[in-house]
Design a protein around this motif. Structure first.
Motif, mmCIF file in Angstrom:
data_model
loop_
_atom_site.group_PDB
_atom_site.id
_atom_site.type_symbol
_atom_site.label_atom_id
_atom_site.label_comp_id
_atom_site.label_asym_id
_atom_site.label_seq_id
_atom_site.Cartn_x
_atom_site.Cartn_y
_atom_site.Cartn_z
ATOM 1 N N LEU A 177 0.800 -1.210 0.000
ATOM 2 C CA LEU A 177 0.000 0.000 0.000
ATOM 3 C C LEU A 177 0.836 1.264 0.000
ATOM 4 N N ILE A 178 1.934 1.282 0.753
ATOM 5 C CA ILE A 178 2.752 2.495 0.820
ATOM 6 C C ILE A 178 3.371 2.831 -0.539
ATOM 7 N N TYR A 179 3.571 1.804 -1.363
ATOM 8 C CA TYR A 179 4.136 2.006 -2.703
ATOM 9 C C TYR A 179 3.197 2.850 -3.563
ATOM 10 N N PHE A 180 1.891 2.737 -3.316
ATOM 11 C CA PHE A 180 0.898 3.461 -4.108
ATOM 12 C C PHE A 180 0.403 4.735 -3.434
ATOM 13 N N LEU A 181 0.133 4.664 -2.140
ATOM 14 C CA LEU A 181 -0.726 5.654 -1.497
ATOM 15 C C LEU A 181 -0.143 7.051 -1.457
ATOM 16 N N PHE A 182 1.123 7.193 -1.119
ATOM 17 C CA PHE A 182 1.692 8.513 -0.887
ATOM 18 C C PHE A 182 2.559 9.014 -2.038
ATOM 19 N N ASP A 183 2.439 8.397 -3.188
ATOM 20 C CA ASP A 183 3.163 8.827 -4.381
ATOM 21 C C ASP A 183 2.169 9.514 -5.325
ATOM 22 N N GLN A 184 2.456 10.729 -5.695
ATOM 23 C CA GLN A 184 1.501 11.515 -6.483
ATOM 24 C C GLN A 184 1.163 10.859 -7.814
ATOM 25 N N THR A 185 2.107 10.141 -8.382
ATOM 26 C CA THR A 185 1.858 9.475 -9.664
ATOM 27 C C THR A 185 1.166 8.133 -9.471
ATOM 28 N N SER A 187 -0.426 6.983 -6.900
ATOM 29 C CA SER A 187 -1.713 7.025 -6.194
ATOM 30 C C SER A 187 -2.881 7.134 -7.165
ATOM 31 N N LYS A 188 -2.621 7.609 -8.384
ATOM 32 C CA LYS A 188 -3.683 7.710 -9.378
ATOM 33 C C LYS A 188 -4.159 6.331 -9.841
ATOM 34 N N LEU A 189 -3.350 5.311 -9.559
ATOM 35 C CA LEU A 189 -3.733 3.945 -9.930
ATOM 36 C C LEU A 189 -4.757 3.373 -8.964
ATOM 37 N N LEU A 190 -4.937 4.021 -7.813
ATOM 38 C CA LEU A 190 -5.904 3.562 -6.814
ATOM 39 C C LEU A 190 -7.228 4.294 -7.002
ATOM 40 N N ASP A 191 -8.273 3.580 -7.335
ATOM 41 C CA ASP A 191 -9.590 4.209 -7.357
ATOM 42 C C ASP A 191 -10.317 3.860 -6.063
ATOM 43 N N TRP A 192 -11.531 4.403 -5.872
ATOM 44 C CA TRP A 192 -12.221 4.187 -4.613
ATOM 45 C C TRP A 192 -12.604 2.721 -4.414
ATOM 46 N N TRP A 317 -15.013 17.467 10.089
ATOM 47 C CA TRP A 317 -16.247 16.731 10.364
ATOM 48 C C TRP A 317 -17.228 17.576 11.174
ATOM 49 N N ILE A 318 -16.764 18.183 12.251
ATOM 50 C CA ILE A 318 -17.673 18.956 13.099
ATOM 51 C C ILE A 318 -18.107 20.254 12.428
ATOM 52 N N GLU A 319 -17.355 20.688 11.426
ATOM 53 C CA GLU A 319 -17.736 21.877 10.663
ATOM 54 C C GLU A 319 -18.523 21.505 9.413
ATOM 55 N N ASP A 320 -18.888 20.226 9.295
ATOM 56 C CA ASP A 320 -19.702 19.722 8.185
ATOM 57 C C ASP A 320 -19.014 19.953 6.840
ATOM 58 N N ARG A 321 -17.692 19.720 6.802
ATOM 59 C CA ARG A 321 -16.917 19.851 5.567
ATOM 60 C C ARG A 321 -16.049 18.612 5.316
ATOM 61 N N PRO A 322 -16.555 17.403 5.581
ATOM 62 C CA PRO A 322 -15.693 16.211 5.499
ATOM 63 C C PRO A 322 -15.194 15.901 4.098
ATOM 64 N N THR A 323 -15.907 16.342 3.070
ATOM 65 C CA THR A 323 -15.468 16.029 1.702
ATOM 66 C C THR A 323 -14.128 16.683 1.370
ATOM 67 N N GLU A 324 -13.755 17.732 2.120
ATOM 68 C CA GLU A 324 -12.467 18.394 1.876
ATOM 69 C C GLU A 324 -11.288 17.507 2.264
ATOM 70 N N LEU A 325 -11.545 16.469 3.048
ATOM 71 C CA LEU A 325 -10.475 15.551 3.440
ATOM 72 C C LEU A 325 -10.145 14.555 2.339
ATOM 73 N N ILE A 326 -11.092 14.263 1.468
ATOM 74 C CA ILE A 326 -10.960 13.180 0.494
ATOM 75 C C ILE A 326 -9.938 13.543 -0.582
ATOM 76 N N ASP A 327 -9.081 12.597 -0.906
ATOM 77 C CA ASP A 327 -8.099 12.782 -1.970
ATOM 78 C C ASP A 327 -8.822 13.130 -3.273
ATOM 79 N N GLU A 328 -8.320 14.130 -3.959
ATOM 80 C CA GLU A 328 -9.003 14.620 -5.166
ATOM 81 C C GLU A 328 -9.123 13.553 -6.242
ATOM 82 N N PHE A 329 -8.152 12.626 -6.310
ATOM 83 C CA PHE A 329 -8.218 11.573 -7.323
ATOM 84 C C PHE A 329 -9.317 10.569 -6.996
ATOM 85 N N LEU A 330 -9.571 10.342 -5.702
ATOM 86 C CA LEU A 330 -10.629 9.417 -5.315
ATOM 87 C C LEU A 330 -11.997 9.996 -5.607
#
Length: 415
Positions: A177-185, A187-192, A317-330
């Motif tokens: 997982l670390i090979y994919f998750l934190f690499d900008q290139t 990580s695009k191979l991981l979809d939701w 979460w408490i400010e009702d903005r949880p979608t801002e946490l989600i990775d943009e590629f996901l």
């Protein structure tokens, strides 16, 4: 015919797959050989007998005592480990050639091995912090575990100051997982869909460890780098060197020393060495938030509020903005189901709450992720901090200028 004579007969025929005494009464006599699938096996109600099976050298190994180059303290340990010859592993890895190296970590390097069966060989560094006790601990614990979301340990080797662990080979570079998750290139191979499957696989592996195996096993070093991925991107939990086994109905313990990785350790364990079986649900919660956000908890810093990833996720979460946490590629992918992503964030926050009694146990986490039932509101996460920016703090020249929510804590230097 004696059992010894039966063995000699088997050695003369390379097609023989197994042998045993034909009649075990009166000390055993006669010879029974198998040349195809092992059929005609019977479960005896009273006692049993030995069955000798031919398997590949890389799978079998040998049971011998550790009598090699260890210090005097280690030699006092009268222990037995499954082991096979260093020469076999050296040949399989082309003498640990650099082009066979899959990766390198704190404890040593991982190499790909061939020779009829692909394997991953973890070669502990001579200066590794993982000593003989941790090595033995991993062999003893993981060799007794069987689950498709746990990495399979095939064997080990302890010879000539070498400590080697031989695992099933993961075609995704055995880095996982670390090979994919934190690499900008990459990580695009991981979809939701993949990420959701990875989260589900990790929690199923933890459920087996915490509740379904013969012993309750607490991993104590669950993190992204210890999640490997197979050909189908299914996750497998690895590296059980720091794991601890609970006996019977035991649900809590105290650690003699604090071990693990900062950023994943629960606060009550990092500070006091106390932990419950469900204490390490905290580590799973950190993993979930890292997978969803694509960011490392240990290195993340929201400079506007000086929050770590857990604090930032909770604030959103408490400010009702949880979608801002989600990775943009996901969130931009075709497979993204927003309700699933938000539910994972919700469950992740419940797992990292400050108080262990407020966190769900692993079986509850499985139900939370698989059902649509309403969930409780998460409380403040462990290691949550919020401080005024340094420039603002110093310009005020007053202690009162700092946030009333400020919390201070000591950072523990874990390995």
């Amino acid at each position: 015919m004696s059992l010894k004579e039966c063995e000699e007969l088997r050695l003369k025929n390379c097609l023989c797959k197994a042998y045993a005494n034909l009649d075990i009464r009166n000390g055993g006599n006669g010879c029974l050989l198998w040349f195809a699938d092992l059929v005609d096996l019977v479960v005896l109600q009273m006692g049993g007998q030995d069955l000798y099976i031919r398997v590949a050298a890389l799978v079998l190994g040998m049971n011998i005592r550790c009598q090699n180059d260890y210090n005097n303290e280690d030699k006092k340990e009268d222990m037995e480990l499954p082991i096979f010859d260093l020469t076999i592993i050296s040949n399989a890895t082309d003498n640990f050639a650099s082009n066979n190296k899959l990766g390198e970590g704190r404890f040593g390097s991982v190499y790909k091995g061939g020779g009829g069966q692909e394997i991953a060989v973890k070669r502990l560094s001579k200066n590794s912090e993982q000593g003989l006790n941790e090595f033995r601990n991993e062999v003893i614990i993981i060799s007794k575990l069987q689950h498709h979301n746990l990495v399979k340990l095939l064997d080990c080797c302890i010879q000539k100051n070498e400590k080697l662990l031989i695992y099933e080979y993961m075609h995704n570079k055995s880095l996982g997982l670390i090979y994919f998750l934190f690499d900008q290139t990459k990580s695009k191979l991981l979809d939701w869909c993949m990420c959701h499957n990875i989260i589900g696989g990790i929690v199923r592996g933890l459920l087996y460890l915490h509740e379904d195996s013969r012993l309750r096993i607490i991993h104590r070093d669950l993190k992204v780098s210890n999640i490997l991925l197979n050909n189908n991107m299914n996750p497998k939990i690895s590296d059980f060197g720091l794991a601890i086994a609970f006996g019977g109905d035991q649900i809590k313990a105290n650690a003699n020393r604090i071990v693990g990785t900062y950023g994943y350790m629960p606060p009550e364990y990092a500070k006091y060495g106390h932990f419950l079986v469900k204490t390490y649900v905290f580590s799973f919660g950190v993993l979930v938030l890292e997978i969803v956000s694509g960011k490392k908890n240990k290195e993340f810093c929201n400079f506007g509020q000086c929050l770590n990833l857990l604090g930032y996720a909770w604030r959103l979460w408490i400010e009702d903005r949880p979608t801002e946490l989600i990775d943009e590629f996901l969130i931009s992918g075709d497979s993204c189901i927003l309700s699933e992503v938000l539910r994972c964030i919700h469950v992740g926050l419940l797992c990292v709450q400050q108080r262990p009694e407020d966190r769900p146990n692993i079986s509850s986490v499985v139900l939370m992720l698989s059902s649509g039932n309403s969930l409780p509101n998460p409380g403040q996460p462990g290691f949550y901090t919020e401080k005024a920016p340094l420039a603002e703090h110093y310009s005020s020249r007053k202690l009162e200028a700092s946030s009333t929510n400020e919390i201070t804590f000591t950072l523990l230097e874990a390995r």
